[in-house]
Each structure stands twice: as structure tokens, then as C-alpha cells.
Design a protein around this motif. Structure first.
Motif, PDB file in Angstrom:
ATOM      1  N   LEU A 173       7.817   4.029  -2.168  1.00  0.00           N
ATOM      2  CA  LEU A 173       6.600   4.560  -2.375  1.00  0.00           C
ATOM      3  C   LEU A 173       5.792   5.345  -1.181  1.00  0.00           C
ATOM      4  N   SER A 174       5.670   6.658  -1.368  1.00  0.00           N
ATOM      5  CA  SER A 174       5.178   7.446  -0.387  1.00  0.00           C
ATOM      6  C   SER A 174       4.265   7.271   0.625  1.00  0.00           C
ATOM      7  N   SER A 175       3.989   7.299   1.340  1.00  0.00           N
ATOM      8  CA  SER A 175       2.662   7.347   2.222  1.00  0.00           C
ATOM      9  C   SER A 175       1.273   7.725   1.929  1.00  0.00           C
ATOM     10  N   ASP A 176       1.197   8.185   0.723  1.00  0.00           N
ATOM     11  CA  ASP A 176       0.293   8.592  -0.042  1.00  0.00           C
ATOM     12  C   ASP A 176      -0.466   7.395  -1.463  1.00  0.00           C
ATOM     13  N   LYS A 177       0.511   6.661  -1.530  1.00  0.00           N
ATOM     14  CA  LYS A 177       0.061   5.457  -2.337  1.00  0.00           C
ATOM     15  C   LYS A 177      -0.832   4.803  -2.294  1.00  0.00           C
ATOM     16  N   GLN A 178      -0.929   4.417  -1.387  1.00  0.00           N
ATOM     17  CA  GLN A 178      -1.962   3.151  -1.255  1.00  0.00           C
ATOM     18  C   GLN A 178      -2.510   3.244  -1.848  1.00  0.00           C
ATOM     19  N   TYR A 179      -3.712   3.784  -2.401  1.00  0.00           N
ATOM     20  CA  TYR A 179      -4.292   3.966  -4.121  1.00  0.00           C
ATOM     21  C   TYR A 179      -4.194   2.691  -4.754  1.00  0.00           C
ATOM     22  N   LEU A 180      -2.720   3.494  -5.458  1.00  0.00           N
ATOM     23  CA  LEU A 180      -2.370   2.607  -6.334  1.00  0.00           C
ATOM     24  C   LEU A 180      -1.871   1.284  -5.885  1.00  0.00           C
ATOM     25  N   VAL A 181      -1.186   0.974  -4.876  1.00  0.00           N
ATOM     26  CA  VAL A 181      -1.258  -0.335  -4.308  1.00  0.00           C
ATOM     27  C   VAL A 181      -2.339  -1.479  -4.913  1.00  0.00           C
ATOM     28  N   GLU A 182      -3.109  -0.900  -4.017  1.00  0.00           N
ATOM     29  CA  GLU A 182      -4.760  -1.381  -4.467  1.00  0.00           C
ATOM     30  C   GLU A 182      -5.275  -1.458  -5.656  1.00  0.00           C
ATOM     31  N   SER A 183      -5.526  -0.573  -6.318  1.00  0.00           N
ATOM     32  CA  SER A 183      -5.717  -0.641  -7.722  1.00  0.00           C
ATOM     33  C   SER A 183      -4.591  -2.041  -8.432  1.00  0.00           C
ATOM     34  N   ARG A 184      -2.978  -1.979  -8.435  1.00  0.00           N
ATOM     35  CA  ARG A 184      -2.588  -3.034  -9.086  1.00  0.00           C
ATOM     36  C   ARG A 184      -2.915  -4.234  -8.269  1.00  0.00           C
ATOM     37  N   ILE A 205      -5.464  -5.868  -6.192  1.00  0.00           N
ATOM     38  CA  ILE A 205      -6.723  -6.398  -5.908  1.00  0.00           C
ATOM     39  C   ILE A 205      -6.453  -7.088  -6.884  1.00  0.00           C
ATOM     40  N   PRO A 206      -6.306  -6.594  -7.987  1.00  0.00           N
ATOM     41  CA  PRO A 206      -6.333  -7.343  -9.281  1.00  0.00           C
ATOM     42  C   PRO A 206      -5.793  -8.376  -8.872  1.00  0.00           C
ATOM     43  N   LEU A 207      -4.757  -8.958  -9.508  1.00  0.00           N
ATOM     44  CA  LEU A 207      -3.502 -10.094  -8.801  1.00  0.00           C
ATOM     45  C   LEU A 207      -4.058 -10.951  -7.806  1.00  0.00           C
ATOM     46  N   ALA A 208      -4.939 -10.571  -6.537  1.00  0.00           N
ATOM     47  CA  ALA A 208      -5.280 -11.365  -5.491  1.00  0.00           C
ATOM     48  C   ALA A 208      -6.499 -12.220  -5.585  1.00  0.00           C
ATOM     49  N   SER A 264       7.030 -12.168  -7.210  1.00  0.00           N
ATOM     50  CA  SER A 264       7.281 -12.216  -8.598  1.00  0.00           C
ATOM     51  C   SER A 264       6.413 -11.445  -9.044  1.00  0.00           C
ATOM     52  N   GLU A 265       5.108 -11.704  -8.987  1.00  0.00           N
ATOM     53  CA  GLU A 265       4.268 -11.878  -9.904  1.00  0.00           C
ATOM     54  C   GLU A 265       4.124  -9.921  -8.964  1.00  0.00           C
ATOM     55  N   VAL A 266       3.641  -9.660  -7.478  1.00  0.00           N
ATOM     56  CA  VAL A 266       3.459  -8.490  -7.101  1.00  0.00           C
ATOM     57  C   VAL A 266       4.471  -7.432  -7.430  1.00  0.00           C
ATOM     58  N   VAL A 267       5.969  -8.060  -7.601  1.00  0.00           N
ATOM     59  CA  VAL A 267       6.845  -6.847  -8.084  1.00  0.00           C
ATOM     60  C   VAL A 267       7.156  -6.119  -9.750  1.00  0.00           C
ATOM     61  N   GLU A 268       6.138  -7.396 -10.621  1.00  0.00           N
ATOM     62  CA  GLU A 268       5.539  -7.344 -11.294  1.00  0.00           C
ATOM     63  C   GLU A 268       4.741  -6.310 -12.025  1.00  0.00           C
ATOM     64  N   ALA A 269       3.502  -6.761 -10.833  1.00  0.00           N
ATOM     65  CA  ALA A 269       2.818  -5.765 -11.015  1.00  0.00           C
ATOM     66  C   ALA A 269       2.384  -4.218 -10.484  1.00  0.00           C
ATOM     67  N   MET A 270       3.986  -3.885  -9.865  1.00  0.00           N
ATOM     68  CA  MET A 270       3.606  -2.770  -9.183  1.00  0.00           C
ATOM     69  C   MET A 270       4.965  -2.094 -10.075  1.00  0.00           C
ATOM     70  N   PRO A 295      -9.443 -13.313  -1.056  1.00  0.00           N
ATOM     71  CA  PRO A 295     -10.511 -12.699  -1.532  1.00  0.00           C
ATOM     72  C   PRO A 295     -10.065 -11.575  -1.656  1.00  0.00           C
ATOM     73  N   GLY A 296      -8.983 -10.901  -1.139  1.00  0.00           N
ATOM     74  CA  GLY A 296      -8.456  -9.451  -0.890  1.00  0.00           C
ATOM     75  C   GLY A 296      -6.586  -9.393  -1.233  1.00  0.00           C
ATOM     76  N   ILE A 297      -6.140  -8.129  -0.622  1.00  0.00           N
ATOM     77  CA  ILE A 297      -4.784  -7.539  -0.258  1.00  0.00           C
ATOM     78  C   ILE A 297      -3.690  -9.158   1.052  1.00  0.00           C
ATOM     79  N   ALA A 298      -4.968  -8.692   2.182  1.00  0.00           N
ATOM     80  CA  ALA A 298      -5.043  -9.043   3.222  1.00  0.00           C
ATOM     81  C   ALA A 298      -4.202 -10.383   2.607  1.00  0.00           C
ATOM     82  N   GLU A 299      -5.073 -11.535   2.209  1.00  0.00           N
ATOM     83  CA  GLU A 299      -4.462 -12.748   1.780  1.00  0.00           C
ATOM     84  C   GLU A 299      -3.331 -12.488   1.359  1.00  0.00           C
TER      85      GLU A 299
END
Length: 293
Positions: free
Chosen positions: A21-32, A34-37, A61-67, A43-47
Motif C-alpha cells: 500500500l502506498s502512503s495515500d491509501k489510508q481511505y481504502l484501509v478505513e473503508s474496508r 471499519i466494517p470489519l472492526a 486472516s479476516e483483515v487480510v481477506e478484507a484487504m 469501536p474503531g480501527i485503533a482497537e
């Protein structure tokens, strides 16, 4: 998501899936994620990140599959399958006439459209392959997509993407609003979970490898390593098929282009010979040293 959390996830995903992932793909990580979290009760990605840092295998496994992108459809890009029918299979059938066996690997098989497209191509050669042992091995990082592939059940939307109507009628049975591949096609494909970043020599040698639209997510060094391992998994006259946006040029000398067939590659015989000589050399030195004693 904090910058520290994002940097952790970038490193985490690269180590486990090769995803760069490049440094500007934070939005993509959040979009995929946050629903998993939220599904996992956070409550959010931090946790979520905190749990990952503690070493949760199931959540990993779930995080890798989501991404992981699982975009696919039947006979995707068409040209590789035309090459398979018109050039690759006829040549291999002639070359393998004495051993009467053929092995094909779909190395990022997703929900199954690619390996089943290969199977339908092979069905067209049924008379020439009578009495042959034919294997199609489908592998993917995601257990979820492999389970869907094994079932061979697709929606109306999925069968309309790239699948000729005559093949739908011939190889599928309608089940309510869904379509299931007939048992003879499903039986042609073996499914196995596999991470391309890890050793896959246990799969044995193949005559054809489809590794399409997955390496584009890797950095150059990771791609080079995968190409080296793919070359070792191919017969000397085997064929590697890459995606339309992928190439070995400038990345690896393990392959050379297949003449006049864009997207097809063969193991580089010179490179293979050099690797074999390098492997033999230490043994030869050892024998000489032993004799000197």
C-alpha cells in the motif's frame, strides 16, 4: 486512524499478503476495515490494530481477506484463454503424448471463475485428452473465496460477466435464481489455500501456470521472488500466463517472452542452467575435498 496505526497496517499487510500500500491509501484501509472492526465488536480501527498487535490469528486472516481484491469473472480478458486454446494446449498435447498427463495451476483463483474457465477450455479438447491424467489446481490466500469456488454456485450477474451463453447452457444448471456448475466441471478443479509469499514447491511441477492480476499489488522485490519460485514450479517447456498489466521485464530474468503471444512467458533456459550449475558446484567441491583426504 492515526498515522502510526496506518503504518503498522501497511507493514502488517505486506508481510502477510504481499500487498504494498502506498502512503495515500489510508481511505481504502478505513473503508474496508471499519466494517470489519464493528462486526468484531470494536469501536474503531485503533482497537482492531491493538488486537492485531497482540497476535490474533483469526483476526489476522479476516483483515487480510478484507484487504484482498477478489475481482474476477469468467474468461477474463479473453486473450489468455484464446492463447490457451489455440497455441498452448495443442503444443502441450503433442509434447506430452508419451506421458499423457497435464497439470495447470490457477495461482490466484479467487471465487473460481478462472480455474473453471480453464476447465471448460480443456473440455473442448476432450477427444484428444481421452485417457490422460489432467489436473487443475486452484489456490488462493482466502479460505472464504475457495469455499465459494468449491460450491461452483454463481449469481445471474456473475455468469453474465464473460461467460458465452452456449457455455452457460452446456455446463451449468439453474438452481432458483442461481447457477451451479455441473459436477463434471467442478470435479476437474482441486482447491488449496496458499500464500504466494511462502514456499510452494510442495505443489510439484506444472505445465501451465496462470498468475494473473495479483502481482500488480506487490513491490518489485516481492514480485522478483515470486517469479523465481514460479519458474522453479514450471516444466522447462511450460508456460506462465500473466495479467494484461503485468510483465517480467525489468523485474526478473527467470522468464523469457513466448514468441508472438503477449502475456505468455517461458522459463529462461539459460537462467535455469546457471541455477543448476550453482546447485551442483558445492557438491562437486565437497567430493573433491573428500577425495583429497
Amino acid at each position: 486512524m492515526t498515522s502510526l496505526d496506518y503504518e503498522f497496517l501497511r507493514k502488517f499487510l505486506k508481510e502477510r499478503s504481499g500487498l504494498d500500500l502506498s502512503s495515500d491509501k489510508q481511505y481504502l484501509v478505513e473503508s474496508r476495515l471499519i466494517p470489519l472492526a464493528r462486526r468484531a465488536g470494536f469501536p474503531g480501527i485503533a482497537e482492531l490494530v491493538q488486537k492485531l498487535r497482540s497476535g490474533s490469528d483469526a483476526l489476522t486472516s479476516e483483515v487480510v481477506e478484507a484487504m484482498t481484491t477478489n475481482e474476477t469473472f469468467f474468461f477474463r480478458d479473453k486473450v489468455p484463454f484464446d492463447h490457451l486454446r489455440e497455441t498452448v494446449l495443442p503444443a502441450l498435447i503433442r509434447a506430452r503424448g508419451s506421458r499423457r498427463s497435464l497439470r495447470i495451476w490457477s495461482a490466484a483463483s479467487s471465487t473460481g471463475q478462472e480455474p473453471y474457465s480453464i476447465a471448460m477450455c480443456l473440455k473442448e479438447f476432450a477427444p484428444a485428452l481421452t485417457g490422460w491424467r489432467v489436473e487443475i489446481v486452484a489456490t488462493d490466500l482466502s479460505q472464504g473465496v475457495l469455499e465459494k469456488s468449491r460450491a461452483g454456485i454463481f449469481s445471474q450477474f456473475e455468469v453474465q460477466r464473460g461467460l458465452p451463453i452456449q457455455m452457460l447452457v452446456k455446463h451449468f444448471t439453474q438452481v432458483g435464481e442461481l447457477w451451479q456448475l455441473n459436477a463434471d466441471i467442478r470435479a476437474m478443479v482441486q482447491h488449496r489455500q496458499l500464500n504466494l509469499l511462502q514456499d510452494f514447491s510442495h505443489l510439484g511441477l506444472f505445465d501451465v501456470i496462470f498468475c494473473r492480476n495479483v502481482l500488480i499489488y506487490f513491490d518489485q522485490a516481492t514480485k522478483a521472488g515470486v517469479f523465481d519460485r514460479l519458474a522453479r514450479a514450471l516444466e522447462p517447456d511450460g508456460v506462465l500466463t500473466l495479467g494484461a498489466a503485468e510483465s517480467v521485464v525489468g523485474i526478473s530474468d527467470a522468464f523469457r517472452p513466448y514468441p508472438e503471444r503477449r502475456g505468455l512467458y517461458r522459463p529462461n533456459a539459460d537462467r535455469t542452467a546457471q541455477a543448476g550449475a550453482a546447485a551442483v558446484m558445492p557438491h562437486a567441491l565437497k567430493v573433491v575435498a573428500s577425495g583429497a583426504r
